[in-house]
Design a protein around this motif. Structure first.
Motif, short mmCIF file in Angstrom:
data_model
loop_
_atom_site.label_atom_id
_atom_site.label_comp_id
_atom_site.label_asym_id
_atom_site.label_seq_id
_atom_site.Cartn_x
_atom_site.Cartn_y
_atom_site.Cartn_z
N ALA A 126 -6.95 9.66 -1.60
CA ALA A 126 -7.14 8.35 -2.23
C ALA A 126 -5.93 7.95 -3.06
O ALA A 126 -5.60 6.76 -3.13
CB ALA A 126 -8.39 8.36 -3.10
N SER A 127 -5.25 8.92 -3.65
CA SER A 127 -4.07 8.59 -4.46
C SER A 127 -2.92 8.09 -3.59
O SER A 127 -2.01 7.43 -4.09
CB SER A 127 -3.64 9.79 -5.30
N VAL A 128 -2.96 8.36 -2.32
CA VAL A 128 -1.99 7.79 -1.37
C VAL A 128 -2.53 6.49 -0.78
O VAL A 128 -1.82 5.50 -0.66
CB VAL A 128 -1.66 8.80 -0.25
N GLY A 129 -3.81 6.48 -0.44
CA GLY A 129 -4.42 5.32 0.22
C GLY A 129 -4.47 4.07 -0.63
O GLY A 129 -4.20 2.97 -0.14
N ALA A 130 -4.81 4.21 -1.90
CA ALA A 130 -4.96 3.03 -2.76
C ALA A 130 -3.63 2.28 -2.96
O ALA A 130 -3.57 1.08 -2.75
CB ALA A 130 -5.59 3.41 -4.09
N PRO A 131 -2.55 2.98 -3.36
CA PRO A 131 -1.29 2.24 -3.49
C PRO A 131 -0.78 1.74 -2.14
O PRO A 131 -0.18 0.66 -2.06
CB PRO A 131 -0.30 3.26 -4.08
N LEU A 132 -1.03 2.49 -1.07
CA LEU A 132 -0.62 2.04 0.25
C LEU A 132 -1.35 0.75 0.63
O LEU A 132 -0.75 -0.16 1.20
CB LEU A 132 -0.89 3.14 1.28
N ARG A 133 -2.61 0.67 0.29
CA ARG A 133 -3.38 -0.56 0.55
C ARG A 133 -2.78 -1.73 -0.22
O ARG A 133 -2.56 -2.80 0.35
CB ARG A 133 -4.84 -0.37 0.13
N TYR A 134 -2.53 -1.54 -1.49
CA TYR A 134 -1.98 -2.62 -2.31
C TYR A 134 -0.62 -3.07 -1.79
O TYR A 134 -0.37 -4.26 -1.60
CB TYR A 134 -1.87 -2.19 -3.77
N LEU A 135 0.27 -2.12 -1.54
CA LEU A 135 1.63 -2.45 -1.10
C LEU A 135 1.63 -3.10 0.29
O LEU A 135 2.36 -4.06 0.53
CB LEU A 135 2.51 -1.20 -1.11
N THR A 136 0.81 -2.59 1.19
CA THR A 136 0.72 -3.16 2.53
C THR A 136 0.16 -4.58 2.47
O THR A 136 0.69 -5.49 3.10
CB THR A 136 -0.15 -2.29 3.45
N ASP A 137 -0.91 -4.75 1.70
CA ASP A 137 -1.52 -6.08 1.56
C ASP A 137 -0.51 -7.08 1.03
O ASP A 137 -0.35 -8.17 1.57
CB ASP A 137 -2.73 -6.00 0.63
N ARG A 138 0.21 -6.73 -0.01
CA ARG A 138 1.19 -7.65 -0.59
C ARG A 138 2.34 -7.93 0.38
O ARG A 138 2.79 -9.06 0.50
CB ARG A 138 1.76 -7.08 -1.90
N ALA A 139 2.82 -6.90 1.08
CA ALA A 139 3.94 -7.08 2.01
C ALA A 139 3.53 -7.98 3.18
O ALA A 139 4.27 -8.89 3.56
CB ALA A 139 4.42 -5.73 2.52
N VAL A 140 2.36 -7.74 3.74
CA VAL A 140 1.90 -8.53 4.88
C VAL A 140 1.60 -9.96 4.43
O VAL A 140 2.02 -10.93 5.08
CB VAL A 140 0.66 -7.88 5.53
N GLN A 141 0.88 -10.10 3.33
CA GLN A 141 0.48 -11.44 2.88
C GLN A 141 1.69 -12.29 2.48
O GLN A 141 1.69 -13.50 2.69
CB GLN A 141 -0.50 -11.34 1.72
N SER A 142 2.73 -11.67 1.94
CA SER A 142 3.91 -12.42 1.52
C SER A 142 4.67 -13.02 2.70
O SER A 142 5.45 -13.95 2.54
CB SER A 142 4.84 -11.54 0.70
N ARG A 143 4.42 -12.51 3.90
CA ARG A 143 5.10 -13.02 5.10
C ARG A 143 4.33 -14.14 5.78
O ARG A 143 4.77 -14.64 6.81
CB ARG A 143 5.33 -11.87 6.06
N HIS A 144 3.19 -14.50 5.23
CA HIS A 144 2.36 -15.55 5.83
C HIS A 144 2.05 -16.63 4.81
O HIS A 144 1.59 -16.33 3.71
CB HIS A 144 1.04 -14.96 6.36
N ASP A 145 2.31 -17.84 5.17
CA ASP A 145 2.05 -18.98 4.29
C ASP A 145 0.70 -19.60 4.66
O ASP A 145 0.64 -20.69 5.21
CB ASP A 145 3.18 -20.01 4.40
N THR A 146 -0.37 -18.85 4.39
CA THR A 146 -1.71 -19.29 4.74
C THR A 146 -2.71 -18.63 3.79
O THR A 146 -2.40 -17.63 3.16
CB THR A 146 -2.05 -18.93 6.21
#
Length: 124
Positions: free
Chosen positions: A10-30
């Motif tokens: 979980a200590s790997v999964g939680a930050p990975l979720r946050y970072l992935t979500d932010r990285a993916v969402q920042s590339r989409h204007d929707t």
């Protein structure tokens, strides 16, 4: 010992979720929650692989706790999916809300089945 494996995963999964979500969402204007969709589909794929590996005897119970319960439990998020879908519907973006439900269910189930099939091909 088991609880420690879950915590480490979980200590790997939680930050990975946050970072992935932010990285993916920042590339989409929707307003569509692409980041949450990405982590949930990824988590489903990993769980499918792990399930297939466990069925074939290639994954120990410790690995299942570390990756399945810990990593994927913290990486994927049904609560965020639910919240974002509700928020879309309340904000009048009903098409996006419906698309999020359909895409999340179909893609996550497809990823899980693909993971199991891949694991069976590798270890059966």
């Amino acid at each position: 010992m088991n609880w420690l494996l879950v915590i480490v995963g979980a200590s790997v999964g939680a930050p990975l979720r946050y970072l992935t979500d932010r990285a993916v969402q920042s590339r989409h204007d929707t307003v569509f929650p692409w980041g949450t969709l990405a982590v949930n589909v990824t988590g489903s794929l990993v769980l499918g692989l792990l399930t297939g590996a466990a069925t074939a005897g290639a994954a120990t119970s410790h690995l299942q706790l570390l990756l399945g319960t810990g990593l994927c439990g913290a990486l994927s998020t049904y609560s965020t999916f639910s919240y974002e879908t509700l928020r879309l519907a309340e904000d009048g973006a009903r098409f996006y809300a419906a698309a999020n439900i359909l895409a999340s269910v179909v893609a996550a189930l497809g990823a899980a089945f693909a993971g199991v099939a891949l694991a069976q091909a590798l270890w059966a």
